[in-house]
Design a protein around this motif. Structure first.
Motif, PDB file in Angstrom:
ATOM      1  N   ARG A  29      -1.219  11.034  78.370  1.00  6.01           N
ATOM      2  CA  ARG A  29      -0.021  11.086  79.210  1.00  6.01           C
ATOM      3  C   ARG A  29       0.476  12.519  79.317  1.00  6.01           C
ATOM      4  N   TYR A  30       1.134  12.779  80.426  1.00  2.00           N
ATOM      5  CA  TYR A  30       1.725  14.099  80.665  1.00  2.00           C
ATOM      6  C   TYR A  30       3.002  14.300  79.850  1.00  2.00           C
ATOM      7  N   GLU A  31       3.523  15.545  79.924  1.00  2.00           N
ATOM      8  CA  GLU A  31       4.750  15.864  79.203  1.00  2.00           C
ATOM      9  C   GLU A  31       5.837  14.845  79.524  1.00  2.00           C
ATOM     10  N   PRO A  32       6.678  14.528  78.604  1.00  2.00           N
ATOM     11  CA  PRO A  32       6.979  15.262  77.367  1.00  2.00           C
ATOM     12  C   PRO A  32       6.114  14.864  76.172  1.00  2.00           C
ATOM     13  N   GLU A  33       5.154  13.935  76.354  1.00  2.00           N
ATOM     14  CA  GLU A  33       4.311  13.532  75.234  1.00  2.00           C
ATOM     15  C   GLU A  33       3.466  14.699  74.741  1.00  2.00           C
ATOM     16  N   THR A  34       3.290  14.789  73.440  1.00  2.00           N
ATOM     17  CA  THR A  34       2.429  15.811  72.841  1.00  2.00           C
ATOM     18  C   THR A  34       1.057  15.193  72.599  1.00  2.00           C
ATOM     19  N   VAL A 130      -5.508  20.242  85.511  1.00  2.00           N
ATOM     20  CA  VAL A 130      -4.616  19.890  84.404  1.00  2.00           C
ATOM     21  C   VAL A 130      -4.424  21.116  83.524  1.00  2.00           C
ATOM     22  N   LEU A 131      -3.180  21.330  83.086  1.00  2.00           N
ATOM     23  CA  LEU A 131      -2.848  22.453  82.217  1.00  2.00           C
ATOM     24  C   LEU A 131      -2.243  21.919  80.923  1.00  2.00           C
ATOM     25  N   LEU A 132      -2.390  22.715  79.857  1.00  2.00           N
ATOM     26  CA  LEU A 132      -1.823  22.366  78.559  1.00  2.00           C
ATOM     27  C   LEU A 132      -0.869  23.473  78.142  1.00  2.00           C
ATOM     28  N   ARG A 133       0.410  23.124  78.004  1.00  2.00           N
ATOM     29  CA  ARG A 133       1.414  24.037  77.455  1.00  2.00           C
ATOM     30  C   ARG A 133       1.283  23.919  75.942  1.00  2.00           C
ATOM     31  N   VAL A 134       0.655  24.914  75.323  1.00  2.00           N
ATOM     32  CA  VAL A 134       0.305  24.840  73.905  1.00  2.00           C
ATOM     33  C   VAL A 134       1.558  24.969  73.042  1.00  2.00           C
ATOM     34  N   SER A 135       1.683  24.071  72.055  1.00  2.00           N
ATOM     35  CA  SER A 135       2.792  24.097  71.110  1.00  2.00           C
ATOM     36  C   SER A 135       2.549  25.192  70.082  1.00  2.00           C
TER      37      SER A 135
END
Length: 136
Positions: A29-34, A130-135
């Motif tokens: 799933r997309y944000e806000p899920e990690t 698709v992009l990943l905003r890395v934590s």
């Protein structure tokens, strides 16, 4: 005319709901899920402003970090949002801050595991679906 538009809207909403409900349980799933993804880290350069066509012809180079996923992933689209469902994502673009770039640079070419929030491309600066905003 209004009843016809309402019918079309309801029909489109039902089609979107069916797509979300039909998605496999293991799709991300997309944000806000990690989420956590695994893949080979590499650097790519794409043409940027002004025409997004060719660095050789004068467009600014846009260099970023990407992951070739192992295994591929699928994503679940969100009803009423701009997030698109994809069945087989092989490549994602990473969204990093300066510290994260510095930490990941020595790992280029290696298989890494990263956590963060997914979102789908929405500008000319996004070079993967698709992009990943890395934590941190």
């Amino acid at each position: 005319m209004k009843p016809r538009l309402s019918f079309i809207f309801i029909l489109l909403l039902l089609v979107q709901m069916r797509a979300v409900l039909a998605a496999p349980a293991n799709c991300l799933r997309y944000e806000p899920e990690t989420v956590t993804v695994t893949g080979k880290l590499h650097r790519e350069t794409f043409p940027g402003r002004p025409n997004y066509e060719s660095v050789a012809n004068g467009d600014e180079p846009e260099t970023g970090f990407y992951m070739s996923l192992e295994p591929t992933i699928c994503t679940v689209g969100d009803i009423g949002q701009s997030e698109v469902a994809f069945k087989s994502v092989r490549e994602i673009q990473l969204v990093l801050n300066k510290k994260q770039y510095a930490e990941l640079r020595p790992k280029l070419g290696a298989v890494v595991r990263l956590r963060g929030q997914l979102f789908s491309a929405f500008t000319g600066h996004h070079h993967a679906d698709v992009l990943l905003r890395v934590s941190e």
